[in-house]
Design an enzyme around this catalytic site. Structure first.
Site, PDB file in Angstrom:
ATOM      1  N   ASP A 179      -2.622  -5.570   2.816  1.00  0.00           N
ATOM      2  CA  ASP A 179      -2.794  -4.602   3.894  1.00  0.00           C
ATOM      3  C   ASP A 179      -2.475  -5.392   5.152  1.00  0.00           C
ATOM      4  OD1 ASP A 179      -3.896  -3.220   6.097  1.00  0.00           O
ATOM      5  OD2 ASP A 179      -5.126  -2.061   4.715  1.00  0.00           O
ATOM      6  N   HIS A 180      -1.309  -5.150   5.729  1.00  0.00           N
ATOM      7  CA  HIS A 180      -0.857  -6.090   6.760  1.00  0.00           C
ATOM      8  C   HIS A 180      -1.777  -6.125   7.977  1.00  0.00           C
ATOM      9  CE1 HIS A 180       1.112  -2.663   8.786  1.00  0.00           C
ATOM     10  NE2 HIS A 180       1.167  -3.419   9.852  1.00  0.00           N
ATOM     11  N   HIS A 212      -5.374   0.820   6.230  1.00  0.00           N
ATOM     12  CA  HIS A 212      -5.538   0.046   7.465  1.00  0.00           C
ATOM     13  C   HIS A 212      -6.844   0.389   8.209  1.00  0.00           C
ATOM     14  CE1 HIS A 212      -1.495  -1.005   6.629  1.00  0.00           C
ATOM     15  NE2 HIS A 212      -0.899  -0.020   7.251  1.00  0.00           N
ATOM     16  N   LYS A 244       0.841  -1.196   0.000  1.00  0.00           N
ATOM     17  CA  LYS A 244       0.000   0.000   0.000  1.00  0.00           C
ATOM     18  C   LYS A 244       0.878   1.249   0.000  1.00  0.00           C
ATOM     19  CE  LYS A 244       0.720   1.862   3.637  1.00  0.00           C
ATOM     20  NZ  LYS A 244       1.336   1.953   4.942  1.00  0.00           N
TER      21      LYS A 244
END
Ligand code: BG6
Length: 476
Positions: free
Chosen positions: A169-170, A232, A140
């Site tokens: 998106d971690h 996030h 991202k």
């Protein structure tokens, strides 16, 4: 599931993300036997031999993996190679002989290079799924605004198909984020109360004590909105508000998230002040030490407008959430590091007992620093009177010893198995930009409000709150 043999090609192999997060995660998966037949190819512009690259990785593993084992590393090292080059087709072609069968290409690159990398790989045919699958993991932010995100999508689709694209998106690999779903849909008592009739407000906060960490080149372009909120926090928001899915799979889940985002009431550009606040950290004191303000950080232009704090208020125009404000905020150099979703329920209709004045429950999903779920409730104070006091029903989600993996391990495994559930579909990204674009446009003028490093953020954030609502502080 047994993972098939694969080659992991890391573009941006000498960068910070690879060193601090990505490669340590690959190492831990390998150490656990989760990627038994793995080959790693590092690709970056620096000229160096495979041996020098291995030494570079070894150094960072020793720094970032507490349980580093030389024996495991020696086995993995034998599978690690390095190729140097830029993103032009002429150079990228050098990867061809290294990649056979299944391959996962990880773009651990500055966002401005995503399209050149994807097009470069495609133009030499590395995306072709002959004799094995080919997948592309993209970090991202996906684009800088709605228009550029659409442009990036077009460029990616010149070669790659949607089933090959893994927009990472971690946060979606984090335990408590996944628990938002599991806790809600595995507990019967949740559904009847998860709506506007019972919920007064939702606050999603990601506060960090960290400052720039030398990332000025990227961060000064991005700012808090593009770095944290657009991806996030929007994802956590969508998961909090989602309708029940009938089946747990990538398409259902992502479709339901998109529907939440599509229902978000548009914010008109001329009314941005009512719905968004930006701030920038000034000098201050953190852990007893004086720290510089953002504008004094190395590399930051003196006339920068970049925000290091962003807060927004969203309403969802659907049956479930009518009138419930969702407040989202994130900032750097704040007083404490914590990430949480805090849901406030409405007060009980009558006050039968003395004691606590505001009898509204809070349900809090904490992701950082510890992973837990707290329910703030009220019970009788021991003694002869019928008085209320606050009790916190608390469950620790993961003990430290259970949690020696990170979101990156989870997501690399998912990508290796071809599971897109925790990766973003393009329409989610697009809707998130649609919501935020008017704010970003308005913020092209003026300056963010300054807040002292080590504080709770700019005072102006209070103006977003509906009557009777206050930002929770980390100690609440
Ligand atoms: C990254 C941002 O995506 O997330 C960073 O670029 C931020 O600025 C980080 O610090 C926060 O992630 P985590 O997992 O440490 O909460």
């Amino acid at each position: 599931m047994q993972v098939e043999p694969l080659t992991l090609v890391i573009l941006g192999a000498t960068g910070d993300l690879t060193r601090r997060l990505l490669f340590p995660a690959v190492y831990r998966l390998f150490a656990r036997g989760r990627l038994p037949e793995l080959k790693v190819v590092g690709y970056a512009t620096e000229e160096m031999s495979s041996k020098a690259f291995q030494q570079h990785l070894e150094k960072s593993l020793k720094e970032f993996v507490p349980k580093f084992s030389q024996e495991v590393w020696d086995r993995l090292k034998a599978q690690v190679e390095y190729v140097s080059g830029d993103l032009t087709p002429e150079k990228i072609r050098a990867l061809e002989p290294q990649v056979e069968g299944n391959a996962l290409f990880y773009l651990a690159l500055p966002p401005q290079l995503f399209d050149d990398a994807a097009v470069g790989l495609g133009s030499v045919g590395l995306h072709r799924e002959k004799g094995g699958w080919r997948r592309l993991i993209i970090e991202k932010p996906f684009g800088w605004d709605l228009e550029s995100a659409r442009g990036l999508r077009e460029r990616l689709h010149q070669h790659w198909e949607e089933h090959q694209l893994f927009r990472i998106d971690h946060f979606l690999g984090k335990e408590t984020v996944q628990n938002l779903m599991v806790f809600r849909f595995a507990n019967r008592f949740m559904e009847p109360i998860w709506n506007a009739a019972n919920i007064a407000q939702v606050q999603i906060t990601a506060a960090e004590t960290l400052g720039l960490e030398g990332r000025y080149k990227y961060y000064d372009q991005a700012g808090a909105m593009r770095d944290m909120l657009q991806n996030h926090l929007m994802q956590i928001f969508a998961l909090t508000a989602i309708e029940p899915v009938s089946k747990w799979d990538a398409n259902n889940l992502r479709q339901h998230k998109v529907e939440v985002l599509q229902s978000v009431r548009p914010i008109p550009q001329e009314r941005v002040k009512e719905f968004a606040v930006r701030g920038r950290y000034g000098p201050g004191v953190m852990d007893g030490k004086n720290v510089p303000g953002y504008l004094e950080e190395e590399g930051v232009p003196h006339d920068s407008r970049t925000e290091t704090f962003a807060a927004i208020k969203l309403y969802i125009d659907n049956w479930r959430w009518e009138g419930v404000p969702f407040y989202l905020r994130s900032g750097k150099r704040m007083k404490q590091s914590y990430t949480e979703v805090a849901v406030q329920f409405k007060e009980v209709p009558t006050q039968l007992f003395s004691g606590v004045e505001d009898l509204s429950n809070w349900l809090i999903f904490r992701m950082k620093p510890e992973e837990k779920i707290d329910l703030v409730a009220y019970a009788k104070t021991p003694g002869l009177n019928l008085e209320t006091r606050t009790v916190v029903l608390c469950t620790e989600i993961s003990r430290k010893e259970e949690m020696d993996f990170t979101a990156y391990e989870q997501l690399i495994m998912d990508a290796a198995e071809g599971d897109q559930t925790h990766f973003l579909r393009f329409d989610e990204v697009e809707e998130a930009w649609r919501i935020l674009d008017p704010i970003l446009k308005a913020w092209q003028h003026g300056q963010p409000e300054e807040y002292a490093s080590g504080s709770l953020g700019p005072n102006g954030q209070g103006r977003l709150m509906d009557p009777g609502h206050y930002w929770r502080s980390p100690e609440d």
